[in-house]
Design a protein around this motif. Structure first.
Motif, PDB file in Angstrom:
ATOM      1  N   ALA A   1       0.851  -1.189   0.000  1.00  0.00           N
ATOM      2  CA  ALA A   1       0.000   0.000   0.000  1.00  0.00           C
ATOM      3  C   ALA A   1       0.884   1.236   0.000  1.00  0.00           C
ATOM      4  CB  ALA A   1      -0.915  -0.004   1.221  1.00  0.00           C
ATOM      5  N   LEU A   2       0.561   2.200  -0.851  1.00  0.00           N
ATOM      6  CA  LEU A   2       1.344   3.419  -0.948  1.00  0.00           C
ATOM      7  C   LEU A   2       0.763   4.470  -0.015  1.00  0.00           C
ATOM      8  CD1 LEU A   2       3.685   4.842  -2.405  1.00  0.00           C
ATOM      9  CD2 LEU A   2       2.029   5.669  -4.079  1.00  0.00           C
ATOM     10  N   ALA A   3       1.511   4.799   1.008  1.00  0.00           N
ATOM     11  CA  ALA A   3       1.105   5.883   1.912  1.00  0.00           C
ATOM     12  C   ALA A   3       1.625   7.193   1.338  1.00  0.00           C
ATOM     13  CB  ALA A   3       1.680   5.649   3.307  1.00  0.00           C
ATOM     14  N   ARG A   4       0.758   8.184   1.205  1.00  0.00           N
ATOM     15  CA  ARG A   4       1.154   9.445   0.565  1.00  0.00           C
ATOM     16  C   ARG A   4       0.407  10.602   1.222  1.00  0.00           C
ATOM     17  NH1 ARG A   4       2.892  11.063  -4.950  1.00  0.00           N
ATOM     18  NH2 ARG A   4       2.200  13.208  -5.290  1.00  0.00           N
ATOM     19  N   LEU A   5       1.155  11.662   1.494  1.00  0.00           N
ATOM     20  CA  LEU A   5       0.577  12.876   2.059  1.00  0.00           C
ATOM     21  C   LEU A   5       1.067  14.067   1.240  1.00  0.00           C
ATOM     22  CD1 LEU A   5      -1.001  14.323   4.332  1.00  0.00           C
ATOM     23  CD2 LEU A   5       1.136  14.383   5.636  1.00  0.00           C
ATOM     24  N   ASP A   6       0.139  14.788   0.607  1.00  0.00           N
ATOM     25  CA  ASP A   6       0.456  15.982  -0.181  1.00  0.00           C
ATOM     26  C   ASP A   6      -0.011  17.220   0.581  1.00  0.00           C
ATOM     27  OD1 ASP A   6       0.892  15.103  -3.386  1.00  0.00           O
ATOM     28  OD2 ASP A   6      -0.169  13.654  -2.146  1.00  0.00           O
ATOM     29  N   TYR A   7       0.856  18.167   0.761  1.00  0.00           N
ATOM     30  CA  TYR A   7       0.425  19.420   1.367  1.00  0.00           C
ATOM     31  C   TYR A   7       1.364  20.552   0.953  1.00  0.00           C
ATOM     32  CZ  TYR A   7       4.008  18.472   4.980  1.00  0.00           C
ATOM     33  OH  TYR A   7       5.170  18.198   5.645  1.00  0.00           O
ATOM     34  N   THR A   8       0.946  21.774   1.214  1.00  0.00           N
ATOM     35  CA  THR A   8       1.752  22.956   0.922  1.00  0.00           C
ATOM     36  C   THR A   8       2.340  23.468   2.221  1.00  0.00           C
ATOM     37  OG1 THR A   8       0.380  23.547  -0.972  1.00  0.00           O
ATOM     38  CG2 THR A   8       1.745  25.283  -0.030  1.00  0.00           C
ATOM     39  N   TYR A   9       3.657  23.588   2.234  1.00  0.00           N
ATOM     40  CA  TYR A   9       4.362  24.022   3.443  1.00  0.00           C
ATOM     41  C   TYR A   9       4.722  25.498   3.322  1.00  0.00           C
ATOM     42  CZ  TYR A   9       8.056  24.593   6.912  1.00  0.00           C
ATOM     43  OH  TYR A   9       8.821  25.035   7.943  1.00  0.00           O
ATOM     44  N   SER A  10       4.436  26.257   4.359  1.00  0.00           N
ATOM     45  CA  SER A  10       4.814  27.663   4.415  1.00  0.00           C
ATOM     46  C   SER A  10       5.545  27.900   5.727  1.00  0.00           C
ATOM     47  CB  SER A  10       3.571  28.557   4.326  1.00  0.00           C
ATOM     48  OG  SER A  10       3.948  29.920   4.310  1.00  0.00           O
ATOM     49  N   PRO A  11       6.866  28.146   5.681  1.00  0.00           N
ATOM     50  CA  PRO A  11       7.622  28.339   6.917  1.00  0.00           C
ATOM     51  C   PRO A  11       7.274  29.669   7.577  1.00  0.00           C
ATOM     52  CG  PRO A  11       9.018  28.803   5.034  1.00  0.00           C
ATOM     53  CD  PRO A  11       7.718  28.278   4.477  1.00  0.00           C
ATOM     54  N   GLY A  12       7.505  29.733   8.856  1.00  0.00           N
ATOM     55  CA  GLY A  12       7.277  30.968   9.588  1.00  0.00           C
ATOM     56  C   GLY A  12       8.444  31.929   9.450  1.00  0.00           C
ATOM     57  N   ARG A  13       8.418  32.974  10.285  1.00  0.00           N
ATOM     58  CA  ARG A  13       9.446  34.009  10.198  1.00  0.00           C
ATOM     59  C   ARG A  13      10.851  33.450  10.362  1.00  0.00           C
ATOM     60  NH1 ARG A  13      12.764  35.663  13.492  1.00  0.00           N
ATOM     61  NH2 ARG A  13      11.764  34.475  15.164  1.00  0.00           N
ATOM     62  N   ALA A  14      11.071  32.637  11.399  1.00  0.00           N
ATOM     63  CA  ALA A  14      12.418  32.160  11.704  1.00  0.00           C
ATOM     64  C   ALA A  14      12.964  31.266  10.598  1.00  0.00           C
ATOM     65  CB  ALA A  14      12.406  31.422  13.041  1.00  0.00           C
ATOM     66  N   GLN A  15      12.157  30.292  10.152  1.00  0.00           N
ATOM     67  CA  GLN A  15      12.651  29.380   9.122  1.00  0.00           C
ATOM     68  C   GLN A  15      12.750  30.066   7.763  1.00  0.00           C
ATOM     69  OE1 GLN A  15      10.937  25.514   8.951  1.00  0.00           O
ATOM     70  NE2 GLN A  15      11.764  24.936  10.939  1.00  0.00           N
TER      71      GLN A  15
END
Length: 318
Positions: free
Chosen positions: A172-186
């Motif tokens: 079974a292929l486990a997959r998670l797609d999302y959009t990452y937006s770092p905060g001020r520090a990162q």
């Protein structure tokens, strides 16, 4: 989420294949789907569980009595899915439904092909639409579709669970797609990396320099705002040898992945070690970053040629 033009955003995919072997109950269930038969298992109390499980969820008793139920059933609850994601059962809008198949006492989760949410209701009758090509997986049920027939009065039929060429394992292929937006520090950390600099932030209480910065000290719980440039050189604190090639990663195995304490940093970060045979990497090895052309972060770290760092200088960073 409100973003400004200079807000960093990037799509991120976490994906891995999960491979498992099947016991006699799950093997019979999936092989049965391939043969257009739905099998459940009967508990000591007489309930028929579909999908079947190998142990009674109430008494923990081992379950082995297989029975066959009907491909028709009743919707017990549902939710409309207006925008299907890649890999979901249908490419157009559909309903997620829990269906109690005729002869079963529990419900099976799958998709219902319906023209719209107004066409779906709890208690509606449905039937299985089988996939044209079946391999012994839950996707052998292509979906459910509306059915005008009344509930079947037939009782579950005993089944020995035996099939030719039974399915013995699944991937079974486990997959998670999302959009990452770092905060001020990162964001500040990533902008500095684009300039081939490594910048962390110092905790005003304990004075630790966190790289990458987190915007707050996880130990003291106070905000960190003072930028501190560290490195570029550092020390290998711990490491592992990778012997399994990752999908879509053009790196030959074996290779070494290490924790590297950059000079001036209060904790170690991750990095690949290159420029040295994997079996010569060691704790205390002094390394420096190697940047690929147009790279926004170090491709790997290589030995500097300096003497190894004394253990006491990095023991708190293990």
């Amino acid at each position: 989420m409100t973003t400004t033009p200079d807000t960093l955003r990037a799509p991120l995919v976490v994906e891995f294949p999960f491979t498992r072997s099947l016991g006699p109950v799950q093997a019979a269930f999936l092989t049965g789907l391939r043969e257009r038969a739905v099998l459940g298992v009967r508990t000591e109390g007489g309930q028929v569980l579909v999908p079947p499980v190998e142990y009674d969820p109430v008494t923990a008793a081992e379950l082995r009595e297989l029975v066959e139920v009907e491909p028709t059933g009743t919707v017990t609850t549902w939710a409309w899915n207006p925008e299907p994601r890649p890999g979901q059962p249908l490419g157009t809008s559909f309903a997620w439904v829990l269906v109690r198949l005729d002869g079963a006492d529990t419900a099976l989760l799958h998709a219902l092909d319906a023209p719209g949410p107004d066409a779906v209701h709890t208690g509606m009758r449905v039937r299985i639409r089988w996939a044209a090509e079946r391999t012994g997986a839950i996707t052998d049920i292509a979906c459910f579709e509306p059915h005008e027939g009344e509930q079947e009065a037939s009782r579950p039929r005993p089944h020995d669970g035996r099939f030719a060429e039974p399915v013995t394992g699944i991937t079974a292929l486990a997959r998670l797609d999302y959009t990452y937006s770092p905060g001020r520090a990162q964001s500040a950390y990533l902008h500095a990396l684009a300039e081939r600099r490594t910048v962390g932030e110092r905790c005003p209480s304990c004075a630790k320099v966190y790289v990458p910065p987190r915007g707050a000290c996880p130990t003291c719980g106070v905000a960190t705002t003072e930028p501190v440039e560290v490195g570029p050189r550092g020390t290998v604190t711990t490491f592992c040898i990778v012997n399994i090639k990752a999908k879509n990663l053009d790196i030959e195995v074996p290779y070494v992945y290490a924790h590297i304490a950059l000079d001036g940093a209060g904790l170690a970060l991750h990095g690949r070690i290159g420029g040295i045979p994997y079996d010569q990497v060691r704790m205390g090895l002094r390394v420096e970053p190697v940047w690929s052309e147009d790279g926004r972060f170090p491709d790997h770290y290589r030995p500097t040629g300096e003497p190894d760092a004394d253990y006491d200088t990095y023991k708190e960073l293990l």
